[in-house]
Design a protein around this motif. Structure first.
Motif, mmCIF file in Angstrom:
data_model
loop_
_atom_site.group_PDB
_atom_site.id
_atom_site.type_symbol
_atom_site.label_atom_id
_atom_site.label_comp_id
_atom_site.label_asym_id
_atom_site.label_seq_id
_atom_site.Cartn_x
_atom_site.Cartn_y
_atom_site.Cartn_z
ATOM 1 N N MET A 1 -3.380 -20.665 -8.241
ATOM 2 C CA MET A 1 -2.950 -21.984 -7.786
ATOM 3 C C MET A 1 -1.485 -21.937 -7.350
ATOM 4 S SD MET A 1 -4.795 -24.011 -10.887
ATOM 5 C CE MET A 1 -3.661 -25.387 -10.852
ATOM 6 N N GLN A 2 -0.654 -21.243 -8.131
ATOM 7 C CA GLN A 2 0.769 -21.125 -7.813
ATOM 8 C C GLN A 2 0.973 -20.470 -6.446
ATOM 9 O OE1 GLN A 2 4.070 -21.704 -9.869
ATOM 10 N NE2 GLN A 2 4.235 -21.830 -7.651
ATOM 11 N N ARG A 3 0.203 -19.405 -6.181
ATOM 12 C CA ARG A 3 0.384 -18.710 -4.908
ATOM 13 C C ARG A 3 -0.079 -19.570 -3.733
ATOM 14 N NH1 ARG A 3 4.298 -15.977 -4.787
ATOM 15 N NH2 ARG A 3 3.670 -14.307 -3.383
ATOM 16 N N ARG A 4 -1.128 -20.363 -3.918
ATOM 17 C CA ARG A 4 -1.552 -21.257 -2.839
ATOM 18 C C ARG A 4 -0.479 -22.303 -2.561
ATOM 19 N NH1 ARG A 4 -6.586 -21.440 -5.483
ATOM 20 N NH2 ARG A 4 -6.608 -23.719 -5.681
ATOM 21 N N LEU A 5 0.153 -22.801 -3.624
ATOM 22 C CA LEU A 5 1.255 -23.742 -3.435
ATOM 23 C C LEU A 5 2.418 -23.060 -2.715
ATOM 24 C CD1 LEU A 5 2.650 -26.468 -3.906
ATOM 25 C CD2 LEU A 5 3.402 -25.596 -6.140
ATOM 26 N N ASP A 6 2.715 -21.810 -3.070
ATOM 27 C CA ASP A 6 3.796 -21.074 -2.403
ATOM 28 C C ASP A 6 3.529 -20.965 -0.901
ATOM 29 O OD1 ASP A 6 5.087 -20.695 -4.824
ATOM 30 O OD2 ASP A 6 4.211 -18.707 -5.165
ATOM 31 N N VAL A 7 2.279 -20.682 -0.541
ATOM 32 C CA VAL A 7 1.924 -20.598 0.884
ATOM 33 C C VAL A 7 2.115 -21.960 1.551
ATOM 34 C CG1 VAL A 7 0.040 -20.210 2.520
ATOM 35 C CG2 VAL A 7 0.339 -18.660 0.566
ATOM 36 N N ALA A 8 1.696 -23.023 0.881
ATOM 37 C CA ALA A 8 1.874 -24.369 1.432
ATOM 38 C C ALA A 8 3.356 -24.680 1.647
ATOM 39 C CB ALA A 8 1.235 -25.402 0.504
ATOM 40 N N LEU A 9 4.203 -24.298 0.699
ATOM 41 C CA LEU A 9 5.644 -24.513 0.839
ATOM 42 C C LEU A 9 6.189 -23.776 2.062
ATOM 43 C CD1 LEU A 9 6.679 -24.177 -2.921
ATOM 44 C CD2 LEU A 9 6.916 -26.246 -1.521
ATOM 45 N N GLY A 10 5.693 -22.568 2.282
ATOM 46 C CA GLY A 10 6.143 -21.791 3.439
ATOM 47 C C GLY A 10 5.704 -22.370 4.764
ATOM 48 N N LEU A 11 4.644 -23.194 4.750
ATOM 49 C CA LEU A 11 4.093 -23.763 5.980
ATOM 50 C C LEU A 11 4.562 -25.191 6.250
ATOM 51 C CD1 LEU A 11 0.390 -22.583 5.588
ATOM 52 C CD2 LEU A 11 2.032 -21.730 7.255
ATOM 53 N N MET A 12 5.301 -25.792 5.335
ATOM 54 C CA MET A 12 5.622 -27.215 5.436
ATOM 55 C C MET A 12 6.245 -27.597 6.776
ATOM 56 S SD MET A 12 4.876 -29.670 3.369
ATOM 57 C CE MET A 12 6.139 -30.880 3.738
ATOM 58 N N HIS A 13 7.194 -26.831 7.273
ATOM 59 C CA HIS A 13 7.933 -27.207 8.479
ATOM 60 C C HIS A 13 7.329 -26.618 9.757
ATOM 61 C CE1 HIS A 13 9.442 -23.328 7.195
ATOM 62 N NE2 HIS A 13 10.060 -23.150 8.340
ATOM 63 N N ARG A 14 6.072 -26.170 9.668
ATOM 64 C CA ARG A 14 5.334 -25.622 10.817
ATOM 65 C C ARG A 14 6.084 -24.445 11.463
ATOM 66 N NH1 ARG A 14 1.301 -29.336 11.799
ATOM 67 N NH2 ARG A 14 1.735 -31.457 11.074
ATOM 68 N N PRO A 15 6.295 -23.378 10.712
ATOM 69 C CA PRO A 15 7.022 -22.230 11.267
ATOM 70 C C PRO A 15 6.194 -21.492 12.310
ATOM 71 C CG PRO A 15 6.077 -21.645 9.148
ATOM 72 C CD PRO A 15 5.832 -23.119 9.328
ATOM 73 N N ALA A 16 6.893 -20.716 13.131
ATOM 74 C CA ALA A 16 6.218 -19.858 14.104
ATOM 75 C C ALA A 16 5.802 -18.537 13.473
ATOM 76 C CB ALA A 16 7.138 -19.591 15.299
ATOM 77 N N VAL A 17 6.547 -18.111 12.442
ATOM 78 C CA VAL A 17 6.297 -16.827 11.773
ATOM 79 C C VAL A 17 6.268 -17.071 10.264
ATOM 80 C CG1 VAL A 17 7.076 -14.456 11.413
ATOM 81 C CG2 VAL A 17 7.518 -15.594 13.605
ATOM 82 N N LEU A 18 5.248 -16.545 9.597
ATOM 83 C CA LEU A 18 5.139 -16.659 8.138
ATOM 84 C C LEU A 18 5.234 -15.269 7.523
ATOM 85 C CD1 LEU A 18 4.565 -18.519 5.674
ATOM 86 C CD2 LEU A 18 2.136 -17.957 5.983
ATOM 87 N N PHE A 19 6.185 -15.106 6.597
ATOM 88 C CA PHE A 19 6.347 -13.844 5.875
ATOM 89 C C PHE A 19 5.682 -13.971 4.507
ATOM 90 C CE2 PHE A 19 9.783 -13.779 8.922
ATOM 91 C CZ PHE A 19 9.882 -12.451 9.303
ATOM 92 N N LEU A 20 4.774 -13.059 4.219
ATOM 93 C CA LEU A 20 4.091 -13.011 2.929
ATOM 94 C C LEU A 20 4.449 -11.682 2.265
ATOM 95 C CD1 LEU A 20 0.514 -14.236 3.978
ATOM 96 C CD2 LEU A 20 2.339 -15.601 2.963
#
Length: 333
Positions: free
Chosen positions: A140-159
């Motif tokens: 659950m924590q990691r899914r929230l982390d991904v959501a936080l990374g996507l909040m501002h609609r980035p062009a590039v996501l680093f995982l």
């Protein structure tokens, strides 16, 4: 295809003359999932730190969405999302509160709540969004982390090692989410991982990193397809004459790429299964034996072995030993 990320000649040395990057080059196509694959200590996280403006290289250049990470770091931060190895969420706040705060930090204002609700549904967090994060499971924590990374609609996501420490079920669930993200609106994903299966399954393109350099790159199928024939893997018993075993295989017609890593002996053959009795007989004649024998189709582990001369699990073990030695040395100072 245009490039979302371009890095050339990255060099980074840490105190103690630890050379984390040694001239690393990568190009990441827009709208793709790009996997940086390598054992712990290979330089993957250092690469991400440089590309996300959290560290500066000693040498080299890097562009993200055409923006120089050294000259315009503030601009880079607005076009990227980052899911680091360690979560940055507030454990004493709810998942929804974390997301709304993240959006407001990016200047989203009232739109932050709408975007948070969208990501809560998209990442299957509806049941938990109102709970404090400290009650979340690892998955659950990691899914929230991904959501936080996507909040501002980035062009590039680093995982960066997104599934490290997760149980198999949570890891598989996160893989599904990453696969879904990759198809949305041309989002580019740079994934670092030390899991061979993860890179093989998720990445459109893989760069294998070893000791701070890219030693091989291509699609997973291209990399595996460059290995002709199937592999024969032999585990030799303790006390076996390793050099004699290696020489015995190397002398056989129809056997190529004989490599010894620890007590694991590997070779390739166009008729691997048919060569097993011949190989075992050659070992016996050389005065040794095999504790186990397997025949397998080409894998990314075989690709790593070809380019580094080491088995992947041996490289992981070596990295762990080096890290322990550094800690012990530091404690003794």
């Amino acid at each position: 295809m245009s490039a979302s990320i371009e890095a050339r000649g990255l060099v980074k040395t840490y105190p103690g003359d630890v050379r984390a990057l040694d001239g690393l080059d990568i190009t990441v196509g827009a709208g793709t999932v790009f996997g940086l694959l390598g054992p712990n200590g290979a330089g993957k996280s250092t690469t991400v730190k440089i590309l996300t403006t959290l560290a500066r290289p000693d040498e080299g250049t890097a562009l993200v969405e055409g923006i120089d990470v050294l000259r315009r770091p503030d601009q880079v931060r607005h076009v990227i999302g980052v899911v680091a190895q360690n979560s940055g969420s507030d454990l004493g706040a709810t998942g929804r509160e974390n997301l709304i705060l993240q959006g407001r930090l990016y200047g989203m204002g009232a739109a932050a709540k709408t975007r948070a609700d969208e990501l809560i549904e998209r990442l299957d967090l509806t049941e938990f969004a109102g709970r404090m994060v400290k009650t979340y499971s690892g998955g659950m924590q990691r899914r929230l982390d991904v959501a936080l990374g996507l909040m501002h609609r980035p062009a590039v996501l680093f995982l960066d090692e997104p599934t490290s420490g997760l149980d198999p079920e949570s890891r598989t669930a996160l893989w599904r989410e990453v696969s879904r993200l990759a198809g949305d609106e041309g989002l580019t994903v740079l994934l670092t991982t030390h899991y061979l299966e993860e890179a093989d399954r998720l990445a459109d393109h893989v760069a294998i990193v070893d000791r701070g350099r890219v030693v091989a790159q291509g699609t997973p199928d291209q990399l595996k397809g460059g290995l002709h024939g199937d592999a024969v893997h032999l585990e030799l018993p303790a006390g076996a004459d390793l050099d004699a075993a290696r020489r015995a295989l190397a002398s056989l017609p129809g056997v190529q790429e004989v490599r010894l890593s620890g007590r694991s002996l590997s070779a390739r053959s166009d008729d691997a299964a048919g060569m097993v009795p011949v190989i075992l007989a050659a070992l016996q004649q050389a005065g040794t034996s095999a504790a186990s024998v397997t025949v397998a189709r080409p894998s990314l582990d075989d690709v790593y072995l070809r380019h580094t001369g080491r088995r992947y699990h041996d490289a992981e073990a070596d990295a762990g030993d080096e890290a322990e030695a550094l800690v012990t040395e530091g404690a003794g100072r």
